[in-house]
Scaffold this active site. Structure first.
Site: not given
Ligand code: GLN
Length: 249
Positions: A95, A132, A196
């Protein structure tokens, strides 16, 4: 005794959603096979690491604020990092770290955080702070001759453009941009990804792919890794695939 040496970059700044778990998984899977695992850390203020000394470099995710702080430090190591990439040291970048290896990251206020520019991709945050790419994500990935699914969790405002070779094709979730078909970046010895999770605990095949790559490079042989008991990992994967992919098949 065989041994792999891992450098964990900015563990105090870049550590979101269990990113450190990736290192723990690598260590566990190495030690189960009688291979030693040395983990060293580097953060702001430490002595300059010799990136070429390591077999694997790992860096996790972080919010914009953290990225802008460490980018100023990371940039000092641009040449060294490039040298390590050219020397085929493996890089796993999650990320925020993935974004910083590209040309730049433009945050939601339009501020530019310069990247290392080792790759041509660039990232721009979407104009609306509330929007997001968040949630579980499944991608289809090819690791040598193995085609498999990789599962993780994404949470990024940044939209990454100009990817020459993606890590995988999106089966569920967003990827490099909202509604993208592609996720991450994968070129030889570098994986950059928004996943993640921690990524490697849910994806033992990917963990072993990275381990084998590092061992083969270091010892110049084609190592056959001893199989580990991944019963629980595979049950977990099955559950998650059923949950996320059944509607789409
Ligand atoms: N700050 C970046 C973004 O929101 C990276 C976030 C992260 O590492 N999860 O796009």
């Amino acid at each position: 005794m065989k041994e792999l040496k891992i450098l964990y970059l900015y563990p105090d700044i870049l550590e979101l959603y269990g990113d450190f778990g990736n290192i723990q998984v690598l260590k566990y899977r190495l030690e189960k096979r009688g291979i030693n695992c040395i983990i060293e850390e580097y953060t702001i203020g430490d002595l300059e690491p010799n990136f070429c000394e390591y077999d694997l470099i790992f860096a996790g995710g972080g919010a914009d604020q953290e990225q802008s702080i460490l980018a100023k430090d990371l940039i000092h190591y641009k040449d060294n990092i490039r040298k390590a990439i050219d020397n085929n040291v493996f890089f796993l970048l999650i990320c925020g770290a993935y974004q910083l290896f590209g040309k730049y990251y433009k945050d939601v206020d339009g501020n530019i955080i310069p990247g290392l520019e080792v790759f041509d991709y660039y990232t721009e945050a979407i104009n609306d702070r509330k929007k997001r790419c968040i949630g579980n994500i499944v991608i289809d990935v090819t690791l040598n001759d193995l085609n498999t699914k990789v599962i993780g969790f994404e949470n990024h405002g940044g939209q990454t453009f100009n990817i020459s070779s993606p890590f995988g094709n999106v089966l569920y979730g967003n990827g490099n941009k909202f509604g993208d078909t592609q996720e991450g970046f994968f070129k030889d010895n570098v994986i950059g990804t928004y996943l993640h999770g921690p990524l490697l605990s849910k994806n033992p095949e990917l963990a072993d792919y990275i381990i084998k790559y590092c061992l083969d490079r270091k010892y110049n042989e084609n190592i056959i890794l001893e199989n580990l008991d991944d019963k629980f990992e595979n049950l977990c994967r099955e559950q998650l695939f059923n949950q996320f992919l059944s509607r789409h098949n």
